[in-house]
Design a protein around this motif. Structure first.
Motif, mmCIF file in Angstrom:
data_model
loop_
_atom_site.group_PDB
_atom_site.id
_atom_site.type_symbol
_atom_site.label_atom_id
_atom_site.label_comp_id
_atom_site.label_asym_id
_atom_site.label_seq_id
_atom_site.Cartn_x
_atom_site.Cartn_y
_atom_site.Cartn_z
ATOM 1 N N TRP A 1 0.831 -1.209 0.000
ATOM 2 C CA TRP A 1 0.000 0.000 0.000
ATOM 3 C C TRP A 1 0.861 1.252 0.000
ATOM 4 C CZ3 TRP A 1 -0.359 3.699 3.989
ATOM 5 C CH2 TRP A 1 -1.359 4.666 3.821
ATOM 6 N N SER A 2 1.924 1.234 0.810
ATOM 7 C CA SER A 2 2.822 2.385 0.888
ATOM 8 C C SER A 2 3.482 2.663 -0.465
ATOM 9 C CB SER A 2 3.899 2.149 1.950
ATOM 10 O OG SER A 2 3.329 1.925 3.222
ATOM 11 N N LEU A 3 3.939 1.611 -1.115
ATOM 12 C CA LEU A 3 4.589 1.768 -2.421
ATOM 13 C C LEU A 3 3.590 2.243 -3.474
ATOM 14 C CD1 LEU A 3 6.743 -1.484 -2.380
ATOM 15 C CD2 LEU A 3 7.526 0.836 -1.900
ATOM 16 N N GLN A 4 2.371 1.727 -3.390
ATOM 17 C CA GLN A 4 1.338 2.134 -4.345
ATOM 18 C C GLN A 4 0.996 3.611 -4.166
ATOM 19 O OE1 GLN A 4 -2.583 0.387 -3.765
ATOM 20 N NE2 GLN A 4 -2.877 0.275 -5.988
ATOM 21 N N ARG A 5 0.862 4.042 -2.907
ATOM 22 C CA ARG A 5 0.548 5.446 -2.648
ATOM 23 C C ARG A 5 1.687 6.354 -3.095
ATOM 24 N NH1 ARG A 5 -1.565 8.548 -2.162
ATOM 25 N NH2 ARG A 5 -1.931 9.520 -0.141
ATOM 26 N N ALA A 6 2.913 5.881 -2.940
ATOM 27 C CA ALA A 6 4.066 6.688 -3.348
ATOM 28 C C ALA A 6 4.243 6.704 -4.851
ATOM 29 C CB ALA A 6 5.335 6.176 -2.673
ATOM 30 N N GLY A 7 3.832 5.640 -5.476
ATOM 31 C CA GLY A 7 3.991 5.532 -6.926
ATOM 32 C C GLY A 7 5.404 5.238 -7.355
ATOM 33 N N LYS A 8 6.215 4.792 -6.434
ATOM 34 C CA LYS A 8 7.609 4.487 -6.737
ATOM 35 C C LYS A 8 8.200 3.703 -5.568
ATOM 36 C CE LYS A 8 9.233 8.825 -4.705
ATOM 37 N NZ LYS A 8 10.023 10.058 -4.894
ATOM 38 N N ALA A 9 9.419 3.208 -5.729
ATOM 39 C CA ALA A 9 10.113 2.518 -4.643
ATOM 40 C C ALA A 9 10.615 3.547 -3.630
ATOM 41 C CB ALA A 9 11.289 1.713 -5.188
ATOM 42 N N ILE A 10 10.277 3.353 -2.362
ATOM 43 C CA ILE A 10 10.720 4.244 -1.288
ATOM 44 C C ILE A 10 11.217 3.392 -0.119
ATOM 45 C CG2 ILE A 10 9.149 6.133 -1.911
ATOM 46 C CD1 ILE A 10 7.294 5.156 0.355
ATOM 47 N N PRO A 11 12.002 3.972 0.766
ATOM 48 C CA PRO A 11 12.424 3.215 1.951
ATOM 49 C C PRO A 11 11.225 2.915 2.852
ATOM 50 C CG PRO A 11 13.792 5.169 1.621
ATOM 51 C CD PRO A 11 12.616 5.310 0.714
ATOM 52 N N VAL A 12 11.157 1.692 3.337
ATOM 53 C CA VAL A 12 10.076 1.272 4.226
ATOM 54 C C VAL A 12 10.692 0.635 5.470
ATOM 55 C CG1 VAL A 12 7.995 -0.119 4.501
ATOM 56 C CG2 VAL A 12 8.549 0.847 2.257
ATOM 57 N N GLY A 13 10.306 1.131 6.636
ATOM 58 C CA GLY A 13 10.787 0.563 7.886
ATOM 59 C C GLY A 13 9.648 0.011 8.712
ATOM 60 N N VAL A 14 9.930 -1.026 9.482
ATOM 61 C CA VAL A 14 8.956 -1.618 10.397
ATOM 62 C C VAL A 14 9.539 -1.547 11.800
ATOM 63 C CG1 VAL A 14 7.688 -3.693 11.056
ATOM 64 C CG2 VAL A 14 8.049 -3.174 8.631
ATOM 65 N N GLY A 15 8.818 -0.903 12.707
ATOM 66 C CA GLY A 15 9.198 -0.880 14.113
ATOM 67 C C GLY A 15 8.263 -1.781 14.891
ATOM 68 N N ALA A 16 8.810 -2.742 15.629
ATOM 69 C CA ALA A 16 7.971 -3.745 16.287
ATOM 70 C C ALA A 16 8.583 -4.147 17.630
ATOM 71 C CB ALA A 16 7.829 -4.973 15.393
ATOM 72 N N PRO A 17 7.763 -4.646 18.547
ATOM 73 C CA PRO A 17 8.294 -5.086 19.843
ATOM 74 C C PRO A 17 9.139 -6.346 19.700
ATOM 75 C CG PRO A 17 5.973 -5.650 19.655
ATOM 76 C CD PRO A 17 6.305 -4.800 18.477
ATOM 77 N N GLY A 18 10.127 -6.470 20.571
ATOM 78 C CA GLY A 18 10.977 -7.651 20.556
ATOM 79 C C GLY A 18 12.253 -7.444 19.763
ATOM 80 N N MET A 19 12.925 -8.538 19.505
ATOM 81 C CA MET A 19 14.226 -8.497 18.837
ATOM 82 C C MET A 19 14.276 -9.535 17.733
ATOM 83 S SD MET A 19 16.793 -8.160 22.102
ATOM 84 C CE MET A 19 16.141 -9.632 22.914
ATOM 85 N N ILE A 20 15.304 -9.414 16.901
ATOM 86 C CA ILE A 20 15.583 -10.406 15.865
ATOM 87 C C ILE A 20 16.936 -11.032 16.191
ATOM 88 C CG2 ILE A 20 15.936 -10.810 13.409
ATOM 89 C CD1 ILE A 20 13.083 -9.977 14.176
ATOM 90 N N ASP A 21 16.977 -12.360 16.312
ATOM 91 C CA ASP A 21 18.208 -13.021 16.717
ATOM 92 C C ASP A 21 19.162 -13.182 15.531
ATOM 93 O OD1 ASP A 21 17.416 -15.275 15.242
ATOM 94 O OD2 ASP A 21 16.712 -16.384 16.993
ATOM 95 N N THR A 22 20.286 -13.828 15.783
ATOM 96 C CA THR A 22 21.329 -13.938 14.755
ATOM 97 C C THR A 22 20.890 -14.782 13.553
ATOM 98 O OG1 THR A 22 22.287 -15.804 15.984
ATOM 99 C CG2 THR A 22 23.198 -13.606 16.400
ATOM 100 N N ARG A 23 19.840 -15.584 13.708
ATOM 101 C CA ARG A 23 19.316 -16.378 12.592
ATOM 102 C C ARG A 23 18.259 -15.619 11.793
ATOM 103 N NH1 ARG A 23 16.743 -21.111 15.710
ATOM 104 N NH2 ARG A 23 16.079 -19.265 16.913
ATOM 105 N N GLY A 24 17.890 -14.424 12.270
ATOM 106 C CA GLY A 24 16.834 -13.670 11.616
ATOM 107 C C GLY A 24 15.450 -14.015 12.120
ATOM 108 N N HIS A 25 15.367 -14.675 13.278
ATOM 109 C CA HIS A 25 14.090 -15.079 13.840
ATOM 110 C C HIS A 25 13.643 -14.102 14.927
ATOM 111 C CE1 HIS A 25 14.783 -19.581 12.608
ATOM 112 N NE2 HIS A 25 14.673 -18.751 11.586
ATOM 113 N N ALA A 26 12.325 -13.921 15.037
ATOM 114 C CA ALA A 26 11.763 -12.974 15.992
ATOM 115 C C ALA A 26 11.767 -13.559 17.397
ATOM 116 C CB ALA A 26 10.350 -12.598 15.584
#
Length: 303
Positions: free
Chosen positions: A50-75
């Motif tokens: 939705w964000s990309l569609q509204r922008a009409g182009k590729a833009i940076p997208v970040g996600v802020g969420a509770p918790g951490m991501i470990d060394t394997r990339g798991h939440a």
């Protein structure tokens, strides 16, 4: 023109926010956070699209969420149905677009450092006190990470022995599995439980906040909460020496909390030494998403 997107992902809602080149909020989309992993990936990746569609182009997208991501990339998270799952990778694969995934408390620290109460300062710390306790540190407008990726997990620092013993507190098991983390006393549920054990009275955090300056059980519980929180802050100040500490989360909305903490922290500081400014975060509901968007922009070289 939409230039940046940030998604503030929490236990109850996922809100995508879109920002223009001057970092003004221009649009948002709020959806309920699902209770299954597959639906969670669909919702967040859908907000990326939705964000990309509204922008009409590729833009940076970040996600802020509770918790951490470990060394394997798991939440590693108790507030999302994603424990042990490769959430960032699955969002990226589903959305077909790179996302920067960071802890929501770190996102707030970054946002406040660049856009909020930390402007003009080198070292800005956040302390978020809500259903849990966490934080982050921004240095010269950027976040840093080390080999553990655990920096900012302030809620899982052990509570000061002096506070526990002097106030006759019980030791509680934390959601992380350890016993005696400050989160078990300082977070909203911890304050309610501690107040009950100290005074025998069941009170909500709102009731405690409203009556904290009146003689009685609410003031007694609030005094102990301030003592434990001030001990945590002194430990952080002596370790990091931040210029500013930005307070956020539900308990930061209690009237006078910043001034109450300043007074208690000043009593615990070593004689003759200064203290950082302890203030409420300025960004409100936009801080987490804006910080995530900024982290994505920095990661991709847009800023």
């Amino acid at each position: 023109m939409i230039c940046y997107a940030g998604i503030d992902l929490g236990g109850t809602k996922s809100e995508a926010q879109l920002f223009d080149a001057s970092w003004r909020l221009v649009d948002r989309q709020r959806l309920a956070t699902p209770d299954t992993y597959e639906a969670l990936v669909d919702v967040v990746s859908g907000q990326v699209k939705w964000s990309l569609q509204r922008a009409g182009k590729a833009i940076p997208v970040g996600v802020g969420a509770p918790g951490m991501i470990d060394t394997r990339g798991h939440a590693f998270t108790a507030n999302l149905p994603a424990m042990g799952k490769p959430l960032p990778a699955d969002i990226k694969a589903s959305a077909g677009h790179q996302v920067a995934y960071i802890n929501d408390c770190r996102a707030l620290a970054l946002s406040e450092a660049v856009f909020g109460v930390g402007q003009g300062h080198s070292t800005v710390m956040s302390l978020i006190i809500g259903t849990g306790v966490g934080g982050g540190v921004a240095y010269d407008g950027h976040l840093r990470s080390g080999p553990s990726s655990c920096g900012g997990e302030f809620g899982h620092i052990a509570a000061a022995v002096a506070s526990v013993q002097e106030n006759g507190l019980s030791l509680y098991r934390c959601g992380c599995g350890r016993i005696g983390c400050v989160e078990t006393y300082l977070a909203g549920p911890g304050l309610v439980r501690m107040a009950r054990d100290l005074t025998g009275k069941v009170m909500t955090t709102q009731e405690i906040g409203a009556k904290k300056n009146q003689s009685g059980p609410a003031r007694d519980a609030w005094s102990v909460w301030l003592d434990i929180t001030a001990n945590l802050l002194i430990s952080l100040i002596h370790s990091v020496d931040p210029d500013v500490i930005a307070l956020g989360g539900g308990l930061s909305k209690i009237s006078g909390v910043a001034d109450d903490l300043k007074n208690h922290v000043s009593k615990k500081q070593l004689p003759g030494f200064g203290l950082p400014d302890i203030v409420l975060a300025a960004g409100g509901d936009a801080s987490g998403a804006r910080g995530a968007a900024l982290a994505a922009a920095q990661e991709t070289g847009y800023v």
